[in-house]
Design a protein around this motif. Sequence first.
Motif, PDB file in Angstrom:
ATOM      1  N   LEU A   1       0.805  -1.217   0.000  1.00 47.02           N
ATOM      2  CA  LEU A   1       0.000   0.000   0.000  1.00 47.02           C
ATOM      3  C   LEU A   1       0.846   1.278   0.000  1.00 47.02           C
ATOM      4  N   TYR A   2       2.068   1.204   0.481  1.00 46.33           N
ATOM      5  CA  TYR A   2       2.840   2.438   0.631  1.00 46.33           C
ATOM      6  C   TYR A   2       2.989   3.212  -0.685  1.00 46.33           C
ATOM      7  N   PRO A   3       3.465   2.601  -1.766  1.00 48.33           N
ATOM      8  CA  PRO A   3       3.607   3.393  -2.996  1.00 48.33           C
ATOM      9  C   PRO A   3       2.278   3.881  -3.562  1.00 48.33           C
ATOM     10  N   GLN A   4       1.192   3.248  -3.144  1.00 47.92           N
ATOM     11  CA  GLN A   4      -0.122   3.660  -3.641  1.00 47.92           C
ATOM     12  C   GLN A   4      -0.630   4.919  -2.941  1.00 47.92           C
ATOM     13  N   VAL A   5      -0.171   5.142  -1.718  1.00 47.74           N
ATOM     14  CA  VAL A   5      -0.744   6.249  -0.934  1.00 47.74           C
ATOM     15  C   VAL A   5       0.280   7.309  -0.537  1.00 47.74           C
ATOM     16  N   ALA A   6       1.550   7.100  -0.846  1.00 50.15           N
ATOM     17  CA  ALA A   6       2.594   8.035  -0.404  1.00 50.15           C
ATOM     18  C   ALA A   6       2.318   9.453  -0.902  1.00 50.15           C
ATOM     19  N   ASP A   7       1.952   9.598  -2.163  1.00 51.61           N
ATOM     20  CA  ASP A   7       1.698  10.932  -2.705  1.00 51.61           C
ATOM     21  C   ASP A   7       0.463  11.566  -2.064  1.00 51.61           C
ATOM     22  N   ALA A   8      -0.525  10.739  -1.744  1.00 54.69           N
ATOM     23  CA  ALA A   8      -1.776  11.272  -1.193  1.00 54.69           C
ATOM     24  C   ALA A   8      -1.601  11.861   0.191  1.00 54.69           C
ATOM     25  N   ILE A   9      -0.594  11.418   0.941  1.00 54.54           N
ATOM     26  CA  ILE A   9      -0.413  11.948   2.305  1.00 54.54           C
ATOM     27  C   ILE A   9       0.693  12.997   2.368  1.00 54.54           C
ATOM     28  N   ALA A  10       1.362  13.251   1.226  1.00 53.36           N
ATOM     29  CA  ALA A  10       2.449  14.236   1.213  1.00 53.36           C
ATOM     30  C   ALA A  10       1.932  15.598   1.679  1.00 53.36           C
ATOM     31  N   GLY A  11       2.616  16.166   2.656  1.00 57.59           N
ATOM     32  CA  GLY A  11       2.257  17.478   3.173  1.00 57.59           C
ATOM     33  C   GLY A  11       1.101  17.487   4.141  1.00 57.59           C
ATOM     34  N   LYS A  12       0.541  16.333   4.460  1.00 61.59           N
ATOM     35  CA  LYS A  12      -0.632  16.281   5.333  1.00 61.59           C
ATOM     36  C   LYS A  12      -0.315  15.778   6.745  1.00 61.59           C
ATOM     37  N   LEU A  13       0.891  15.303   6.968  1.00 61.11           N
ATOM     38  CA  LEU A  13       1.236  14.786   8.283  1.00 61.11           C
ATOM     39  C   LEU A  13       1.499  15.937   9.252  1.00 61.11           C
ATOM     40  N   THR A  14       1.211  15.687  10.529  1.00 61.62           N
ATOM     41  CA  THR A  14       1.338  16.705  11.562  1.00 61.62           C
ATOM     42  C   THR A  14       2.201  16.186  12.709  1.00 61.62           C
ATOM     43  N   ALA A  15       2.220  16.926  13.790  1.00 59.16           N
ATOM     44  CA  ALA A  15       2.947  16.499  14.996  1.00 59.16           C
ATOM     45  C   ALA A  15       2.107  15.602  15.880  1.00 59.16           C
TER      46      ALA A  15
ATOM     47  N   LEU B   1       9.732   5.467   7.927  1.00 55.55           N
ATOM     48  CA  LEU B   1      11.049   5.622   7.313  1.00 55.55           C
ATOM     49  C   LEU B   1      11.085   6.825   6.381  1.00 55.55           C
ATOM     50  N   ALA B   2       9.989   7.067   5.667  1.00 57.64           N
ATOM     51  CA  ALA B   2       9.941   8.160   4.694  1.00 57.64           C
ATOM     52  C   ALA B   2       9.661   9.511   5.342  1.00 57.64           C
ATOM     53  N   ASN B   3       9.144   9.494   6.586  1.00 55.92           N
ATOM     54  CA  ASN B   3       8.748  10.737   7.251  1.00 55.92           C
ATOM     55  C   ASN B   3       9.284  10.757   8.683  1.00 55.92           C
ATOM     56  N   PRO B   4      10.602  10.750   8.844  1.00 51.44           N
ATOM     57  CA  PRO B   4      11.168  10.615  10.194  1.00 51.44           C
ATOM     58  C   PRO B   4      10.874  11.789  11.115  1.00 51.44           C
ATOM     59  N   SER B   5      10.485  12.927  10.571  1.00 48.33           N
ATOM     60  CA  SER B   5      10.217  14.089  11.420  1.00 48.33           C
ATOM     61  C   SER B   5       8.782  14.131  11.930  1.00 48.33           C
ATOM     62  N   HIS B   6       7.972  13.139  11.558  1.00 49.97           N
ATOM     63  CA  HIS B   6       6.577  13.100  11.992  1.00 49.97           C
ATOM     64  C   HIS B   6       6.316  11.819  12.784  1.00 49.97           C
ATOM     65  N   PRO B   7       5.583  11.900  13.901  1.00 48.26           N
ATOM     66  CA  PRO B   7       5.280  10.685  14.678  1.00 48.26           C
ATOM     67  C   PRO B   7       4.246   9.827  13.944  1.00 48.26           C
ATOM     68  N   ILE B   8       4.598   8.576  13.695  1.00 44.54           N
ATOM     69  CA  ILE B   8       3.675   7.628  13.046  1.00 44.54           C
ATOM     70  C   ILE B   8       3.710   6.332  13.862  1.00 44.54           C
ATOM     71  N   PRO B   9       2.775   6.158  14.772  1.00 48.73           N
ATOM     72  CA  PRO B   9       2.744   4.920  15.568  1.00 48.73           C
ATOM     73  C   PRO B   9       2.386   3.717  14.689  1.00 48.73           C
ATOM     74  N   ASN B  10       2.432   2.532  15.310  1.00 45.31           N
ATOM     75  CA  ASN B  10       1.916   1.346  14.627  1.00 45.31           C
ATOM     76  C   ASN B  10       0.399   1.497  14.503  1.00 45.31           C
ATOM     77  N   GLY B  11      -0.083   1.590  13.283  1.00 46.15           N
ATOM     78  CA  GLY B  11      -1.500   1.847  13.070  1.00 46.15           C
ATOM     79  C   GLY B  11      -2.381   0.634  13.192  1.00 46.15           C
ATOM     80  N   ALA B  12      -1.785  -0.554  13.216  1.00 52.50           N
ATOM     81  CA  ALA B  12      -2.587  -1.777  13.325  1.00 52.50           C
ATOM     82  C   ALA B  12      -1.736  -2.886  13.928  1.00 52.50           C
ATOM     83  N   GLU B  13      -2.296  -3.559  14.919  1.00 53.59           N
ATOM     84  CA  GLU B  13      -1.663  -4.767  15.458  1.00 53.59           C
ATOM     85  C   GLU B  13      -2.182  -5.947  14.640  1.00 53.59           C
ATOM     86  N   THR B  14      -1.318  -6.553  13.878  1.00 55.85           N
ATOM     87  CA  THR B  14      -1.739  -7.632  12.987  1.00 55.85           C
ATOM     88  C   THR B  14      -0.924  -8.887  13.265  1.00 55.85           C
TER      89      THR B  14
END
Length: 380
Positions: free
Chosen positions: A110-124, A226-239
Motif C-alpha cells: 500500500l505504501y507506494p499507492q498512498v505516499a503521494d496522497a499523504i504528502a504534506g498532510k502529516l502533523t505532529a 522511514l519516509a517521514n522521520p520528522s513526523h510521529p507515526i505509531p503502529n497503526g494496526a496490530e496484525t
Amino acid sequence: MTFQLHHTTIAADTPGASTVLYWYTAGPEDAATRVHLQAALHADEQPGTMALHHLLPRLRDADVADRLKAHFTIYPSVNPLGLANFSMRHHIGRYDIETGVNYNRRWPDLYPQVADAIAGKLTADGAENIATIRRAAIDWIDSQQPRTAIQQLRLHVLRSAAAADIVLDLHCDDDSLKHIFTSPELMPGLQDLADWMGLAATLTAEDSGGGSFDEVLPTLYRNMRLANPSHPIPNGAETATLEYRGRADSFDHIGQQDAAGLFGFFAGRGLIDAEAGSKPAPAPAPTPFEATEVLRADAPGLLAYRVELGDKVIKGQPIADLIAMHGPEAFMSRRPILAGTDGFILSRVMGKYVTRGASIAKIVGTEVLQARAGAYLLED
C-alpha cells in the motif's frame, strides 16, 4: 443490539456464476477501537472457522448486554472462492486454481499507492497521522476497479482491515503446535495475545517474502515512518497470523478453548466488559522467523518420523528417515534426514509420501540461520 449478519455477492469469472461472502459485525459503530477477525483465507484450513463459530455467540451475548467496547468485524470463512476449489474429491483451498497463486500471497504493497496522497498532510499528532494514512489507504482501495473475482474479494477484505486497529488472520499448519507470525515492532505489544493463545512460538519477520495478508498494514506504517522521520507515526494496526495447530484439529472442544482464548484477550484489553478468565501462563518470548529451519526432503520417498511435535532436537539429529521408492534398493533402504539447527519441532507434514524439495518439518531455534537471513522465509 448491533450484532448483525451481512453478505455480499462476488461475481465469478465465468458466465452465470457467483459466490456469497458472509460476515458479522458487533459492537458500537463509533467505538474507538476496531477489530477485524478472519479465518480460512486458506480455505482448506478450518480450525480458525471452528474457533470463530464458538466466539460469535459470546460476542452476540456481550453485544445484547451492551458490553462490547470495540467494533468487531468477523469473517468466519473469508474465502468462499477457495471453498469451491475441488478437483477429483480433493479440496485445493490454498491456491487459486486458475492462477496457481497462494491466496495468502501477493497482497498489495500500500505504501507506494498512498505516499503521494499523504504528502504534506502529516502533523505532529501521531493519532492524526494514523487517521490520515488510513483514509488514504481506504480511498485507494475504493478507487480500484477489480477485474476478477479474487480481486473483488481481496479489495473488500482489505478495506475492512485497513480501518481496523487489531487485525487477526486465523490459519493452521499441516500438523503443528499453536504459533503466530507477526512483525517484530508489534512485540512485546502482542505478548498478551500469545499468552491467551497458549502458544509454542511467536515468529517475527518484517518481510517473509510472500506479501502475506498480515504484513500489509505493518509494512505500510513502517515505510511511512522511514519516509517521514520528522513526523510521529505509531503502529497503526496490530496484525498477526494465528496458526491454530493442524488441519485435522477442527473439533468442538478445541474450538471452544480457542474461542475462550480470543475472548480472554479482548476482555483483557478492555474491549469487552467481562471477566477475562484465569490469567494464562506466559508464552515463550518471540524469536526471529529467520531462526526457524524449514527442513526439506532432498529426494522423493516415504517419511518415517523419529520425533514428535514439541520434541527438542540438536543439530545433526535424525528427524525422520526417508524410505527409498526407486533405484536398486527401492522400498528396502532408508536414510536419515538431519536437523540443521538446535530447537524444537513446531510442525510436521501429514502426508508421508514426499517429493524432492518438499517441506517436512519446521524447527524453531534461537539463532538466525545464515541461509535464512534475507531469504524467502515461507514454505509455500
